[in-house]
Enzyme design. Structure first.
Site, PDB file in Angstrom:
ATOM      1  CE1 TYR A  53      47.428 -20.013  27.186  1.00 54.06           C
ATOM      2  CE2 TYR A  53      46.660 -20.039  29.456  1.00 54.06           C
ATOM      3  CZ  TYR A  53      47.686 -19.916  28.541  1.00 54.06           C
ATOM      4  OH  TYR A  53      48.955 -19.712  28.998  1.00 54.06           O
ATOM      5  CB  ALA A 214      61.403 -29.848  30.353  1.00 49.78           C
ATOM      6  N   GLY A 215      57.815 -29.787  29.388  1.00 52.34           N
ATOM      7  CA  GLY A 215      56.881 -30.495  28.525  1.00 52.34           C
ATOM      8  C   GLY A 215      56.627 -31.932  28.927  1.00 52.34           C
ATOM      9  N   GLY A 216      57.121 -32.330  30.107  1.00 50.88           N
ATOM     10  CA  GLY A 216      56.927 -33.699  30.579  1.00 50.88           C
ATOM     11  C   GLY A 216      58.210 -34.470  30.762  1.00 50.88           C
TER      12      GLY A 216
END
Length: 321
Positions: A53, A214-216
């Site tokens: 990261y 879900a990614g937004g």
């Protein structure tokens, strides 16, 4: 805050696990520190990161930031369950990646140095490495355990067969093996229900879902303009699932909860889940979901969510007989 055992281990972790992927590249050091302080004050004791990261700031940046925060107060370390990961490329060096015994040892030492700690509670294999013999992996992990550098081993993004293979090898040596699997799992992406979750159940692994929103897509229309939600792929996915998402938002309104909170609460109602990752980019996003462990969904609400987002079923019944 509520706490659960991490898989079959006796280790207890908060139901919300603070994911740190945003810390550094998206969230400034000062705001990251504010999020960490607020999370700990709220009872979160489980912090997840990865050696890779750092985004545009470079691999290792997030671990280094966490190390600075831990160094501010020496009492913080002993109150936390600290998890990081190994596998992803850390440089252009052909051996500075994967799950060779050499890389596992070197990567662990580098993570300990960046974090400024003497041990990692949960050391997770970020992805499966099809070139690395499982015997070599366990040799490296057992060495780290014997050195006192790691305490537990987990997997991430493993298929069901990978979980089974890893733990069968550990069982043969009368070792504990994997205690957790960090997997993509949410109301929209339920493929883990086919084989990963049954494997976790059989071998006693606690599931730690990542991308719970879900990614937004499941966060609600008010946040659709942020971060990854700007991408064409996300816009197309939202258009394709407009009907589902409309029903979902209507149900959330009836429950008087924001869509992001219901997405997290649903995961905590799934029996194999030990904790779910939250990845706030700012303090407001963190505060908005701290009450999630208190949400109790009725059987009727859970059935309605299954109706909107149909389950995949379990293997082999889902696709054979």
């Amino acid at each position: 805050m509520q706490y659960r055992q991490l898989g079959r281990s006796a280790l207890k972790v908060s139901e919300l696990c603070l994911g740190t992927m945003n810390f550094g590249p998206r969230t400034s050091e000062s705001e990251s520190f504010d999020i960490l302080n607020r999370a700990v004050d709220a009872g979160i004791n489980f912090i997840d990161t990865a050696n890779q990261y750092g985004g545009d700031l470079g691999v290792g940046t997030t671990e280094t930031l966490l190390g600075k925060w831990l160094a501010e107060d020496s009492s913080r370390r002993d109150r936390l369950v600290l998890a990081t990961k190994v596998h992803e490329p850390m440089s252009d060096d052909v051996n500075d990646r994967g799950l060779s015994a050499r890389h596992i040892q070197m990567a662990c030492d580098a993570s300990l140095k960046r974090l400024g700690v003497d041990h990692i509670d949960l050391y997770q294999m970020h992805h499966i490495d099809r070139l690395a013999p499982i015997e070599e992996i366990w040799q490296a992990m057992e060495r780290l355990i014997n050195q006192g550098k790691i305490t537990y081993v987990g997997s991430s993004n493993f298929p069901g067969w990978g979980i089974a293979r890893a733990n069968e090898k550990a069982i043969a040596k009368q070792k504990m093996g994997l205690i957790s699997e960090q997997s993509l799992y949410n109301l929209i992406e339920r493929s883990a229900e086919l084989e990963v979750i049954p494997a976790c159940r059989e071998y006693g692994l606690g599931l730690i879902p990542w991308s719970p929103q879900a990614g937004g897509l499941l966060s609600g229309p008010a946040q659709d303009s942020e971060g990854r939600r700007k991408s064409e792929g996300m816009k197309n996915a939202a258009t394709e699932r407009a009907g589902q998402l409309q029903q979902y938002h209507q149900l959330c309104a009836e429950l008087n909860e924001p869509p992001s909170a219901i997405a997290l609460a649903w995961l905590l109602h799934q029996p194999q889940v030990s904790a779910t990752i939250i990845g706030p980019g700012n303090i407001d996003q963190l505060v908005s979901v701290l009450h999630v462990p208190e949400i109790r969904l009725s059987r009727q609400s859970l059935d309605k969510l299954d109706e909107i987002f149909p389950p995949r079923g379990e293997a082999p019944e889902a696709y054979a007989w």
